[in-house]
Design a protein around this motif. Structure first.
Motif, PDB file in Angstrom:
ATOM      1  N   GLU A   8      -3.054  -1.636  -2.969  1.00 47.72           N
ATOM      2  CA  GLU A   8      -1.691  -1.673  -3.239  1.00 47.72           C
ATOM      3  C   GLU A   8      -0.840  -1.780  -2.002  1.00 47.72           C
ATOM      4  OE1 GLU A   8      -0.638   1.408  -5.874  1.00 47.72           O
ATOM      5  OE2 GLU A   8      -2.176   0.782  -7.402  1.00 47.72           O
TER       6      GLU A   8
ATOM      7  N   HIS B  71       3.424  -0.486  -1.060  1.00 51.07           N
ATOM      8  CA  HIS B  71       4.501  -0.002  -1.296  1.00 51.07           C
ATOM      9  C   HIS B  71       5.525   0.550  -0.202  1.00 51.07           C
ATOM     10  CE1 HIS B  71       3.364   0.754  -5.451  1.00 51.07           C
ATOM     11  NE2 HIS B  71       2.032   1.211  -4.851  1.00 51.07           N
TER      12      HIS B  71
ATOM     13  N   THR C 160      -0.055  -0.259   3.131  1.00 51.23           N
ATOM     14  CA  THR C 160      -1.109  -0.840   2.413  1.00 51.23           C
ATOM     15  C   THR C 160      -2.296   0.311   2.211  1.00 51.23           C
ATOM     16  OG1 THR C 160      -0.551  -2.936   3.360  1.00 51.23           O
ATOM     17  CG2 THR C 160      -2.834  -2.629   2.378  1.00 51.23           C
TER      18      THR C 160
ATOM     19  N   PRO D 230      -5.787  -3.391  -9.535  1.00 55.89           N
ATOM     20  CA  PRO D 230      -4.548  -3.194  -8.823  1.00 55.89           C
ATOM     21  C   PRO D 230      -3.434  -4.077  -9.451  1.00 55.89           C
ATOM     22  CG  PRO D 230      -6.153  -4.584  -7.839  1.00 55.89           C
ATOM     23  CD  PRO D 230      -6.862  -4.060  -9.245  1.00 55.89           C
TER      24      PRO D 230
ATOM     25  N   GLU E 251       1.341  -0.043 -11.425  1.00 56.83           N
ATOM     26  CA  GLU E 251       2.955  -0.422 -11.307  1.00 56.83           C
ATOM     27  C   GLU E 251       3.522   0.821 -10.537  1.00 56.83           C
ATOM     28  OE1 GLU E 251       5.455  -0.968 -14.487  1.00 56.83           O
ATOM     29  OE2 GLU E 251       4.537  -3.195 -14.482  1.00 56.83           O
TER      30      GLU E 251
END
Lengths: 427, 396
Positions: free
Chosen positions: A145, A147, A182, B44, B48
């Motif tokens: 992911e 962010h 990451t 993934p 969220e």
């Protein structure tokens, strides 16, 4: 090395005079019209006829030399040495929201270690079905992911509890950085090890520690571990820097920086908090009556004007002025920032450069006009929960003067008629 | 929340086959309640932004369900061996679990502390200079300047054992034996007047020790004491009658100095090798391998906690190390050396490449009773490199 805190603060003065000289031409040219043609325009400049540097001159580039004052700085008297110490992000000289890794603040407890990916191991153990060891490359094979999150040391602005101390946004608010990470959700790793053995997760914890000599162990409730905690290996698109935990660090969004264990080596599922040194002796907040709060993990909404500020005075004389700064909240997104020019009597709402992201830094601007008057500049952040950044007086009323950590009070800069700014407290 | 738990619970009954079933469930759940997307499994695409950090029963419920159902999803990572877990899993819980068998007395602890800890923390654990005190401060927590030490502040003794065992002595962490840690912990208790001088601490009586500030902590109460007050619409106009400056940072004047100066010091610190190099050329013909010296500069980081070298170097925990080659052992006036180091100097011994090499491999063997709490460099290469680096700080 030890003498640097004596005497007046030539920093500001010298910086100003130096900068004023450099800026003088610009001011003259723009404000009062040009009496004579500018040779920078009328004469052929060397860079307009010859060559610049070829590609590969610096296979990995550093900022141009003219920016070499934009560096991390430390405050030597804070700690006994630089091995267990902290330095500060030059937020006064940056814009946007992403902090370049090279000037993002460092905090080590036993120095920044050099750990190769080959030597890296991550163990998951404790109340799990299968204790596991991951290699660095195992981590890269798990779903990732991305962010953007801020990482703020709980002690950011800690020196300001008792009064205005340090003269510069870098020093009062620079224990923060904001990067795009990451990584793999910690949840994924825990599930890979299996949580059946843990039983009901509601009252479980994890304990995380690093590879370095301090190991900096911290306990984190399982609810957070299963929520948004990341095991990160890239920041701003590239590998983490050594000083930020290369090759792997923990990212604990919205929570105090000490929990973002660097060089992450172990995650243990436990049935209670370990009550490690970093969560008892340190990172607990003493209240006025001597009792202390523990487990104060969330970083409440906070903001600071980065320019103008003591290290970034107004150098251009009266006229258009951009007031800008940073705002962030561990509880979610920043929804609004207000700015006051009169020490909190009146406020106007600033413009967010972009809508705030949860647990990430937002940049605000107030495009205004300065008539050369004195200003008492303040900013006040509001987050999506409706929380309004408090004044120092409000904080002190609840906590007294000795909390050290979690000072998210409104900051005041006194801008003088010559454009210099100073860290002050107001009534 | 508990609803989804039941849902999952049902599906988790058939443990063997639920792997895919659980994920189907998760998927469906996600489509139906997009705000709970984060509860989904490790897909993934579905993960969220997490909602509010309020401990979310939903997440836990989902996790509980998955934990009970799903096995290893990706089959990555290998099983940790018991010896590996034993090597790393050394944390001690407040109830004493995790403590190894062993014991140590205040008397042994006093000696060990003097040898390993006192240079920084003081003979009586009172702290030296900016290094942290470990004793004293009793009853000061509500004062203007609370003194937070093990005696006055720490709620659990387990934390002392755990921290000393894993992180101290600073620069040589994890070199103390279990019994030594018991002894040192006992001595720290003694120096806080919490036990008598004949006290022996062991895994058996460990939890009987009462820490004075055990009840001094409350769990974060900001939601009740602060958030309720500060989640209100703020004032925009006429918010106060008067504003006066009540304090200025420049009065205190503790801000680090100007940019130019900061840069020079930093550069000097970053490039001592280059800076010192010219001085050696006209010197006594000492040959310096600059590449090796540069490596040595890296090794010297292990010494920096205690030693300074280069221009303006001062004594810190250890003496400054300028002009070391040819210097009598224990030869810096005004530095408090151990008796043995001083004696060796009085006997006429001097630092040269040979004596340094021997000392730096095993400081405590070479100078018995030395107060340098450093375990020694691990490789001959590091020894050679750091000596080469120190040679760049000869002025003659």
């Amino acid at each position: 090395m030890t003498q640097s805190f004596k005497g007046p603060t030539p920093s500001r003065r010298q910086f100003l005079s130096g900068a004023a000289a450099a800026g003088a031409g610009a001011v003259a040219a723009s404000a009062s019209g040009a009496a004579t043609p500018d040779p920078k325009i009328t004469e052929l400049q060397p860079w307009a006829t010859g060559f610049g540097e070829g590609v590969d001159a610096t296979p990995y580039g550093m900022p141009i030399e003219f920016e070499d004052h934009v560096i991390r700085r430390n405050v030597e008297w804070l700690t006994a040495d630089t091995i267990s110490s902290i330095n500060f992000t030059p937020i006064h000289a940056l814009d946007g929201t992403i902090t370049p890794q090279g000037c993002a603040f460092e905090r080590h407890h036993s120095g920044a270690i050099e750990l190769r990916k080959e030597d890296y191991r991550l163990m998951i153990n404790g109340l799990v079905d299968r204790p596991l060891v991951f290699s660095y490359w195992d981590l890269e094979r798990l779903p990732r992911e991305q962010h953007v999150y801020f990482c703020e040391c709980a002690a950011n602005s800690g020196m300001e509890w008792a009064g205005a101390q340090l003269n510069g946004a870098q020093f009062t608010h620079g224990m923060i950085h904001n990067m795009e990470y990451t990584g793999v959700p910690l949840r994924t790793l825990l599930q890979e090890a299996g949580l059946e053995a843990a039983g009901d997760l509601e009252d479980k914890w994890i304990y995380v520690e690093g590879h370095d000599a301090s190991s900096n162990g911290r306990s984190i409730p399982m609810s957070k571990a299963m929520d948004d905690v990341l095991v990160a290996f890239k920041a701003n698109g590239e590998a983490l820097r050594k000083e930020h935990g290369y090759p792997v660090r923990l990212v604990v969004p919205g929570w105090e920086g000490n929990m973002w264990v660097k060089w992450l080596r172990r995650v243990e599922v436990t049935d209670a908090a370990v009550e490690s040194r970093e969560e008892t002796s340190k990172y607990t907040d003493v209240l006025e009556d001597g009792t202390a709060r523990k487990w104060t993990w969330e970083m409440d909404a906070k903001s600071v004007i980065t320019s103008p500020s003591p290290q970034a005075p107004i150098q251009h004389g009266p006229g258009p002025l951009v007031i800008t700064g940073l705002a962030w909240s561990g509880h979610g997104a920043i929804t609004r920032v207000d700015v006051s020019k009169d020490g909190g009597k009146t406020w106007e709402t600033a413009r967010l450069a972009q809508p705030g992201d949860p647990k990430a830094v937002a940049r605000f601007y107030l495009d205004t006009t300065w008539e050369g008057e004195e200003l008492l500049l303040q900013s006040r952040a509001i987050d999506e929960t409706g929380y309004v950044q408090p004044t120092k007086a409000q904080l002190r009323e609840v906590r007294g003067l000795n909390s050290i950590y979690h000072n998210n009070a409104i900051q005041t800069w006194h801008v003088k008629t010559n454009g210099e700014a100073e860290n002050v407290e107001v009534s | 929340m508990s609803k989804s738990l039941k849902l999952y619970g049902g599906s988790a009954l058939g443990v063997a086959v639920v792997l895919t079933a659980a994920y189907n469930f998760a998927d469906r759940n996600v489509t139906a309640y997009p705000e709970r997307a984060a509860l989904a499994g490790p897909d993934p695409m579905l993960a969220e932004r997490a909602p509010e950090p309020e401990p979310s029963g939903g997440l836990i419920a989902a996790a509980n369900a998955e934990a009970s159902g799903a096995g290893a999803v990706y089959g990555l990572g290998r099983e940790a061996l018991p010896q590996e877990i034993a090597a790393w899993d050394v944390d001690i819980m407040p109830d004493g679990s995790g403590l190894p068998e062993g014991s140590g007395s205040v008397r042994d602890g006093e000696m060990l502390f003097s040898q390993n800890c006192a240079v920084c923390h003081g003979e009586f654990a009172e702290g030296v200079g900016n290094w942290p005190p470990l004793a004293g401060g009793d009853g000061t927590l509500a004062d203007e300047d609370p003194v937070k030490t093990i005696g006055s502040y720490w709620p659990y003794l387990s934390t002392v054992w755990d921290y000393v065992h894993r992180s101290m002595p600073y620069g040589a962490a994890q070199t103390l034996s279990d019994d030594e840690v018991y002894a040192i912990t006992a001595y720290i208790l003694y120096s806080n007047f919490l036990v008598e001088s004949d006290f022996v601490l062991s895994d058996e009586n460990f939890t009987e020790v009462e820490m004075p500030n055990a009840d001094g902590f409350i769990v974060d109460d900001r939601p009740e004491t602060e958030y309720v007050k500060w989640r209100t619409e703020p004032c925009m106009e006429n918010c106060k009658d008067e504003v006066e400056i009540t304090m200025r940072a420049t009065i205190l004047d503790v801000t680090p100095e100007d940019e130019a100066e900061a840069e020079t010091t930093e550069q000097a610190a970053a490039e001592p090798v280059e800076a010192a190099a010219p001085a050696d050329e006209g010197g006594d013909g000492m040959q310096i391998d600059m590449a090796l010296a540069e490596e040595g500069e890296g090794v010297f980081r292990q010494c920096k906690a205690c030693h300074m070298v280069g221009e303006g170097a001062q004594n810190r925990v250890g003496p400054q190390l300028n002009d070391l080659i040819g210097r009598p052992m224990g030869g810096i006036d005004g530095f408090r050396y151990s008796a043995s180091m001083e004696e060796m100097g009085e006997e006429g011994m001097v630092w040269n490449e040979e004596t340094l090499a021997e000392f730096l491999v095993k400081p405590r063997d070479y100078v018995e009773g030395t107060t340098m709490s450093f375990n020694g460099l691990r490789s001959d290469e590091d020894v050679a490199a750091v000596i080469e680096f120190l040679k760049t700080h000869q002025s003659d």
